[in-house]
Motif scaffolding. Structure first.
Motif, short mmCIF file in Angstrom:
data_model
loop_
_atom_site.label_atom_id
_atom_site.label_comp_id
_atom_site.label_asym_id
_atom_site.label_seq_id
_atom_site.Cartn_x
_atom_site.Cartn_y
_atom_site.Cartn_z
N SER A 88 -5.22 59.88 83.08
CA SER A 88 -6.36 59.02 83.42
C SER A 88 -6.26 58.56 84.87
O SER A 88 -5.19 58.14 85.32
N THR A 137 -11.53 60.54 84.12
CA THR A 137 -12.08 59.27 83.67
C THR A 137 -11.01 58.37 83.06
O THR A 137 -10.16 58.83 82.30
N THR A 138 -11.08 57.10 83.41
CA THR A 138 -10.24 56.08 82.77
C THR A 138 -11.14 55.28 81.85
O THR A 138 -11.98 54.49 82.32
N PRO A 139 -11.03 55.47 80.53
CA PRO A 139 -11.96 54.79 79.62
C PRO A 139 -11.72 53.29 79.58
O PRO A 139 -10.58 52.82 79.67
N SER A 140 -12.80 52.55 79.46
CA SER A 140 -12.70 51.10 79.31
C SER A 140 -12.46 50.75 77.84
O SER A 140 -12.58 51.60 76.95
N ARG A 141 -12.11 49.50 77.59
CA ARG A 141 -11.93 49.05 76.22
C ARG A 141 -13.22 49.27 75.41
O ARG A 141 -13.19 49.71 74.27
N ARG A 142 -14.36 48.96 76.02
CA ARG A 142 -15.64 49.12 75.33
C ARG A 142 -15.89 50.59 74.98
O ARG A 142 -16.33 50.90 73.87
N GLU A 143 -15.62 51.49 75.92
CA GLU A 143 -15.86 52.91 75.66
C GLU A 143 -14.98 53.43 74.53
O GLU A 143 -15.45 54.18 73.66
N PHE A 169 -5.78 47.58 80.46
CA PHE A 169 -7.04 47.91 81.12
C PHE A 169 -7.06 47.16 82.45
O PHE A 169 -7.45 45.99 82.49
N ASN A 199 -8.88 47.02 85.04
CA ASN A 199 -10.11 46.44 85.59
C ASN A 199 -10.76 45.42 84.66
O ASN A 199 -11.84 44.90 84.94
N GLU A 200 -10.09 45.12 83.55
CA GLU A 200 -10.66 44.20 82.58
C GLU A 200 -10.48 42.76 83.05
O GLU A 200 -9.40 42.36 83.46
N ARG A 201 -11.54 42.01 82.96
CA ARG A 201 -11.49 40.60 83.36
C ARG A 201 -10.80 39.78 82.27
O ARG A 201 -11.06 39.95 81.08
#
Length: 226
Positions: A30, A74-80, A220, A222-224
Motif C-alpha cells: 500500500s 491505493t491505501t484503503p481508508s477505514r471506511r473503504e 490509518f 491519515n485518519e483524524r
C-alpha cells in the motif's frame, strides 16, 4: 471442425494481470510508488501498455494516478475497508446458503480437505500457509454456490481488497489464528447439515469477526483522531 486455438492474452492484459497480482499478494505494498519505466522493464514491454494497464487498475480501485505527481498503490481508508467487508459479508453469506442447499457437490470434499490442512498449519504455527488456505476456503464457498453473477461481483470486490495481504494483517492479532480456524469448522459443519439459513448467518458472523480483527490490527495514518 477443428477447434480454434485459444488466443494469447494481449500485451496490455498480460501487464494488467501481472501488476494486479503483485498488488493483491502484497509484493507491491500500500502506498508504493509505481514507475512506468521500471514496470516496462520488468515485463519486457514499452511504456504504452503499462500506462493503459495502470489506467485499468485505477478503475478497479487498486492504484491511484496523481497527475504530475505519480502513480501509487491505493491505501484503503477505514471506511473503504468497512464498506468492502459489508459487501463481502453479503456475498459470502449468500454463497454459503446456496452451497448448503445444493446437496452433495465436489466443493464439499474440497472444503473438508482445506480445513484438515488448515488444522495442520495452525498446529505448526504456519501463518503464511494458513493465510493461503483461508483464501482457498472462501473461494471454494463462492465456487460451490454455482452462481456466476455472484462470483463475478465477488472477484471484483476481492481485487479491490487485495485480500491476501489483509488476511496476513488480521492474523497478526493475538489468538486470531485459532479463532479463525474454529469459525471455519463451524461454517463447514453447518453447510454440511444443509441448513441454508443458519449457514448464511454463521458465514456472515465469520466475515464480521475477520473485519474486526483486521481493523484492530491496522493503522490509518491519515485518519483524524477524535
Amino acid at each position: 471442425m477443428q477447434e480454434k486455438e485459444p488466443r494469447a492474452p494481449s500485451i496490455q492484459t498480460r501487464v494488467t494481470d501481472g501488476v494486479r497480482a503483485l498488488i493483491i499478494d502484497g509484493t507491491l505494498s500500500s502506498g508504493a510508488a509505481l514507475s512506468e519505466v521500471a514496470l516496462a522493464d520488468d515485463f519486457g514491454v514499452s511504456r504504452t501498455p503499462v500506462r493503459e494497464a495502470l489506467k485499468q487498475l485505477q478503475t478497479e480501485g487498486l492504484v491511484v494516478i496523481r497527475p504530475r505527481v505519480g502513480t501509487f498503490v491505493t491505501t484503503p481508508s477505514r471506511r473503504e475497508i468497512t464498506e468492502l467487508f459489508q459487501l463481502k459479508e453479503l456475498l459470502e453469506g449468500a454463497a454459503a446458503r446456496l452451497l448448503a442447499v445444493r446437496g452433495t457437490v465436489p466443493e464439499l470434499e474440497l472444503l473438508r480437505e482445506n480445513v484438515r490442512r488448515a488444522d495442520e498449519a495452525v498446529l505448526a504455527g504456519d501463518v503464511d500457509g494458513y493465510a493461503a488456505l483461508v483464501h482457498e476456503f472462501h473461494t471454494l464457498i463462492i465456487e460451490g454456490a454455482d452462481n456466476d453473477k455472484l462470483a463475478q461481483h465477488y472477484r471484483m470486490m476481492m481485487n479491490q481488497l487485495a485480500y491476501t495481504r489483509l488476511v496476513q494483517t488480521s492474523l497478526s492479532k493475538p489468538g486470531r489464528l485459532v479463532e479463525s480456524e474454529t469459525e471455519h469448522h463451524h461454517v463447514l459443519d453447518i453447510i454440511l447439515s444443509k441448513d441454508g439459513t443458519t449457514a448464511e448467518r454463521v458465514m456472515r458472523e465469520h466475515v464480521r469477526a475477520s473485519q474486526q480483527a483486521l481493523l484492530e490490527s491496522m493503522t490509518f495514518p491519515n485518519e483524524r483522531r477524535p
